[in-house]
Scaffold this motif. Structure first.
Motif, PDB file in Angstrom:
ATOM      1  N   THR A   1       0.834  -1.190   0.000  1.00 35.44           N
ATOM      2  CA  THR A   1       0.000   0.000   0.000  1.00 35.44           C
ATOM      3  C   THR A   1       0.873   1.244   0.000  1.00 35.44           C
ATOM      4  OG1 THR A   1      -0.149   0.110   2.389  1.00 35.44           O
ATOM      5  CG2 THR A   1      -1.833  -1.211   1.236  1.00 35.44           C
ATOM      6  N   LEU A   2       0.292   2.359  -0.349  1.00 36.17           N
ATOM      7  CA  LEU A   2       1.056   3.600  -0.433  1.00 36.17           C
ATOM      8  C   LEU A   2       1.453   4.160   0.924  1.00 36.17           C
ATOM      9  CD1 LEU A   2      -0.816   5.416  -3.326  1.00 36.17           C
ATOM     10  CD2 LEU A   2       1.392   4.255  -3.395  1.00 36.17           C
ATOM     11  N   ASP A   3       0.664   3.896   1.968  1.00 36.23           N
ATOM     12  CA  ASP A   3       1.004   4.440   3.277  1.00 36.23           C
ATOM     13  C   ASP A   3       2.028   3.570   4.024  1.00 36.23           C
ATOM     14  OD1 ASP A   3      -0.783   2.386   3.617  1.00 36.23           O
ATOM     15  OD2 ASP A   3      -1.820   3.319   5.307  1.00 36.23           O
ATOM     16  N   GLN A   4       2.398   2.421   3.477  1.00 37.70           N
ATOM     17  CA  GLN A   4       3.409   1.546   4.076  1.00 37.70           C
ATOM     18  C   GLN A   4       4.403   1.120   3.006  1.00 37.70           C
ATOM     19  OE1 GLN A   4       1.175  -1.639   5.802  1.00 37.70           O
ATOM     20  NE2 GLN A   4       0.579  -0.448   7.584  1.00 37.70           N
ATOM     21  N   PRO A   5       5.314   2.025   2.624  1.00 40.36           N
ATOM     22  CA  PRO A   5       6.259   1.683   1.564  1.00 40.36           C
ATOM     23  C   PRO A   5       7.234   0.594   2.009  1.00 40.36           C
ATOM     24  CG  PRO A   5       6.854   3.772   2.565  1.00 40.36           C
ATOM     25  CD  PRO A   5       5.529   3.357   3.162  1.00 40.36           C
ATOM     26  N   ASN A   6       7.624  -0.212   1.068  1.00 39.20           N
ATOM     27  CA  ASN A   6       8.588  -1.271   1.293  1.00 39.20           C
ATOM     28  C   ASN A   6       9.656  -1.191   0.219  1.00 39.20           C
ATOM     29  OD1 ASN A   6       8.664  -3.011   3.446  1.00 39.20           O
ATOM     30  ND2 ASN A   6       7.024  -4.320   2.663  1.00 39.20           N
ATOM     31  N   LEU A   7      10.911  -1.278   0.628  1.00 42.28           N
ATOM     32  CA  LEU A   7      12.015  -1.259  -0.319  1.00 42.28           C
ATOM     33  C   LEU A   7      12.286  -2.663  -0.829  1.00 42.28           C
ATOM     34  CD1 LEU A   7      14.440   0.958   1.783  1.00 42.28           C
ATOM     35  CD2 LEU A   7      13.083   1.693  -0.185  1.00 42.28           C
ATOM     36  N   ASN A   8      12.647  -2.763  -2.071  1.00 39.30           N
ATOM     37  CA  ASN A   8      13.111  -4.003  -2.661  1.00 39.30           C
ATOM     38  C   ASN A   8      14.067  -3.610  -3.784  1.00 39.30           C
ATOM     39  OD1 ASN A   8      13.594  -6.584  -3.426  1.00 39.30           O
ATOM     40  ND2 ASN A   8      11.497  -7.033  -4.107  1.00 39.30           N
ATOM     41  N   LEU A   9      15.275  -3.219  -3.395  1.00 40.64           N
ATOM     42  CA  LEU A   9      16.247  -2.668  -4.329  1.00 40.64           C
ATOM     43  C   LEU A   9      17.446  -3.589  -4.464  1.00 40.64           C
ATOM     44  CD1 LEU A   9      16.324   0.926  -2.824  1.00 40.64           C
ATOM     45  CD2 LEU A   9      14.949   0.151  -4.761  1.00 40.64           C
ATOM     46  N   ARG A  10      18.011  -3.632  -5.640  1.00 40.57           N
ATOM     47  CA  ARG A  10      19.264  -4.335  -5.884  1.00 40.57           C
ATOM     48  C   ARG A  10      20.173  -3.352  -6.589  1.00 40.57           C
ATOM     49  NH1 ARG A  10      22.292  -8.384  -5.944  1.00 40.57           N
ATOM     50  NH2 ARG A  10      23.377  -9.263  -7.708  1.00 40.57           N
ATOM     51  N   PHE A  11      21.428  -3.297  -6.147  1.00 43.91           N
ATOM     52  CA  PHE A  11      22.355  -2.394  -6.815  1.00 43.91           C
ATOM     53  C   PHE A  11      23.770  -2.927  -6.781  1.00 43.91           C
ATOM     54  CE2 PHE A  11      21.632  -0.907  -2.511  1.00 43.91           C
ATOM     55  CZ  PHE A  11      22.891  -0.638  -2.012  1.00 43.91           C
ATOM     56  N   SER A  12      24.533  -2.506  -7.769  1.00 44.58           N
ATOM     57  CA  SER A  12      25.952  -2.833  -7.898  1.00 44.58           C
ATOM     58  C   SER A  12      26.667  -1.549  -8.237  1.00 44.58           C
ATOM     59  CB  SER A  12      26.189  -3.849  -9.022  1.00 44.58           C
ATOM     60  OG  SER A  12      25.579  -5.067  -8.731  1.00 44.58           O
ATOM     61  N   GLY A  13      27.873  -1.403  -7.728  1.00 46.52           N
ATOM     62  CA  GLY A  13      28.626  -0.199  -8.024  1.00 46.52           C
ATOM     63  C   GLY A  13      29.960  -0.195  -7.324  1.00 46.52           C
ATOM     64  N   THR A  14      30.540   0.975  -7.256  1.00 45.79           N
ATOM     65  CA  THR A  14      31.826   1.137  -6.585  1.00 45.79           C
ATOM     66  C   THR A  14      31.706   2.255  -5.552  1.00 45.79           C
ATOM     67  OG1 THR A  14      32.602   2.691  -8.264  1.00 45.79           O
ATOM     68  CG2 THR A  14      33.156   0.370  -8.590  1.00 45.79           C
ATOM     69  N   THR A  15      32.591   2.192  -4.577  1.00 48.37           N
ATOM     70  CA  THR A  15      32.652   3.197  -3.536  1.00 48.37           C
ATOM     71  C   THR A  15      34.091   3.284  -3.052  1.00 48.37           C
ATOM     72  OG1 THR A  15      31.664   3.959  -1.456  1.00 48.37           O
ATOM     73  CG2 THR A  15      32.127   1.605  -1.639  1.00 48.37           C
ATOM     74  N   ASP A  16      34.366   4.231  -2.190  1.00 48.28           N
ATOM     75  CA  ASP A  16      35.651   4.280  -1.508  1.00 48.28           C
ATOM     76  C   ASP A  16      35.412   3.825  -0.075  1.00 48.28           C
ATOM     77  OD1 ASP A  16      37.906   5.435   0.158  1.00 48.28           O
ATOM     78  OD2 ASP A  16      38.568   5.938  -1.861  1.00 48.28           O
ATOM     79  N   LEU A  17      36.303   2.990   0.438  1.00 42.21           N
ATOM     80  CA  LEU A  17      36.118   2.429   1.776  1.00 42.21           C
ATOM     81  C   LEU A  17      36.087   3.484   2.878  1.00 42.21           C
ATOM     82  CD1 LEU A  17      38.333  -0.753   1.474  1.00 42.21           C
ATOM     83  CD2 LEU A  17      35.839  -0.622   1.523  1.00 42.21           C
ATOM     84  N   THR A  18      36.603   4.673   2.644  1.00 42.43           N
ATOM     85  CA  THR A  18      36.538   5.719   3.674  1.00 42.43           C
ATOM     86  C   THR A  18      35.093   6.092   3.989  1.00 42.43           C
ATOM     87  OG1 THR A  18      36.828   7.431   1.989  1.00 42.43           O
ATOM     88  CG2 THR A  18      38.806   6.701   3.161  1.00 42.43           C
ATOM     89  N   VAL A  19      34.161   5.789   3.091  1.00 36.85           N
ATOM     90  CA  VAL A  19      32.745   6.072   3.335  1.00 36.85           C
ATOM     91  C   VAL A  19      32.232   5.303   4.545  1.00 36.85           C
ATOM     92  CG1 VAL A  19      30.428   5.857   2.318  1.00 36.85           C
ATOM     93  CG2 VAL A  19      32.334   6.684   0.931  1.00 36.85           C
ATOM     94  N   ALA A  20      32.849   4.148   4.860  1.00 35.17           N
ATOM     95  CA  ALA A  20      32.426   3.351   6.017  1.00 35.17           C
ATOM     96  C   ALA A  20      32.483   4.157   7.301  1.00 35.17           C
ATOM     97  CB  ALA A  20      33.297   2.098   6.146  1.00 35.17           C
ATOM     98  N   GLU A  21      33.386   5.120   7.370  1.00 32.89           N
ATOM     99  CA  GLU A  21      33.518   5.913   8.586  1.00 32.89           C
ATOM    100  C   GLU A  21      32.312   6.824   8.826  1.00 32.89           C
ATOM    101  OE1 GLU A  21      37.364   7.766   8.749  1.00 32.89           O
ATOM    102  OE2 GLU A  21      38.370   5.856   8.406  1.00 32.89           O
ATOM    103  N   ARG A  22      31.464   6.990   7.829  1.00 37.25           N
ATOM    104  CA  ARG A  22      30.224   7.754   8.036  1.00 37.25           C
ATOM    105  C   ARG A  22      29.223   6.965   8.865  1.00 37.25           C
ATOM    106  NH1 ARG A  22      29.286   9.933   1.907  1.00 37.25           N
ATOM    107  NH2 ARG A  22      31.216  11.123   1.766  1.00 37.25           N
ATOM    108  N   TRP A  23      29.309   5.630   8.818  1.00 35.90           N
ATOM    109  CA  TRP A  23      28.351   4.778   9.510  1.00 35.90           C
ATOM    110  C   TRP A  23      28.836   4.365  10.883  1.00 35.90           C
ATOM    111  CZ3 TRP A  23      23.555   3.915   7.705  1.00 35.90           C
ATOM    112  CH2 TRP A  23      23.316   4.261   6.387  1.00 35.90           C
ATOM    113  N   THR A  24      30.126   4.084  11.000  1.00 32.09           N
ATOM    114  CA  THR A  24      30.687   3.639  12.264  1.00 32.09           C
ATOM    115  C   THR A  24      32.176   3.956  12.265  1.00 32.09           C
ATOM    116  OG1 THR A  24      30.854   1.775  13.798  1.00 32.09           O
ATOM    117  CG2 THR A  24      31.196   1.283  11.468  1.00 32.09           C
TER     118      THR A  24
END
Length: 187
Positions: A1-24
């Motif tokens: 339903t529209l009032d209870q959105p649910n994610l179902n995403l798949r993705f592939s890509g690249t990142t820099d590992l320094t981004v991990a420091e944003r989370w922990t």
């Protein structure tokens, strides 16, 4: 339903590992390009992101040219690593699992085993100046923090076996002298 959105995403890509420091706050610095294949499911406020992260040329601590292959799960409450292999260019490997909760009162732990790991590389991976000895290390460690303990510090429980070689004459922890390789054991 529209009032209870649910994610179902798949993705592939690249990142820099320094981004991990944003989370922990990782226990050592991470840098370098990484590939990521992930799925994100669930309600946006309670998402679950499952990811495989691989890199062939990262920096861990001060050790360069490190390969990493890890399976991780990220939620709004924590990050867990169910499988990871860290392989420095000098050989050997570290296999580790971890769980780090977000928030100051969250407990955390890291379990690691290593085999055939060059001692100098081990020190650099830990962001510590290497000692002047040659060794191939095999062992295990558990680092854990109780609620309120910072992620960078914890209790260390180590059981290790190291093979040391030094100019044909070696000594073990009890001071016995012998030629060739020797094994030092601590529990």
């Amino acid at each position: 339903t529209l009032d209870q959105p649910n994610l179902n995403l798949r993705f592939s890509g690249t990142t820099d590992l320094t981004v991990a420091e944003r989370w922990t706050t990782p226990p050592v610095s991470l840098a370098g390009p990484a590939s990521i294949d992930a799925t994100m499911k669930g309600a946006p406020s309670q998402f679950v992101l499952d990811a495989r992260v691989t890199t062939k040329d990262s920096t861990v601590g001060t050790e360069k040219a490190v390969a990493i292959d890890a399976q991780a799960r990220l939620t709004p409450n924590d990050v867990s690593v169910s499988r990871s292999t860290i392989t420095p260019a000098t050989g050997g490997a570290v296999d580790a699992t971890a769980e780090v909760g977000f928030g100051q009162q969250a407990p955390w732990w890291v379990d690691a085993t290593w085999r055939g790991l060059d001692a100098a590389a081990a020190f650099r991976l830990a962001d510590v100046s290497p000692l002047a000895f040659g060794a191939a290390l095999t062992g295990k460690a558990r680092i854990a923090g109780a609620p309120g303990e910072p992620f960078r510090r914890g209790r260390l429980q180590v059981g290790e076996i190291g093979r040391f070689a030094r100019s044909g004459v070696d000594s073990d922890r009890e001071g016995q002298q012998r030629g060739g390789d020797q094994q030092a054991r601590s529990k």
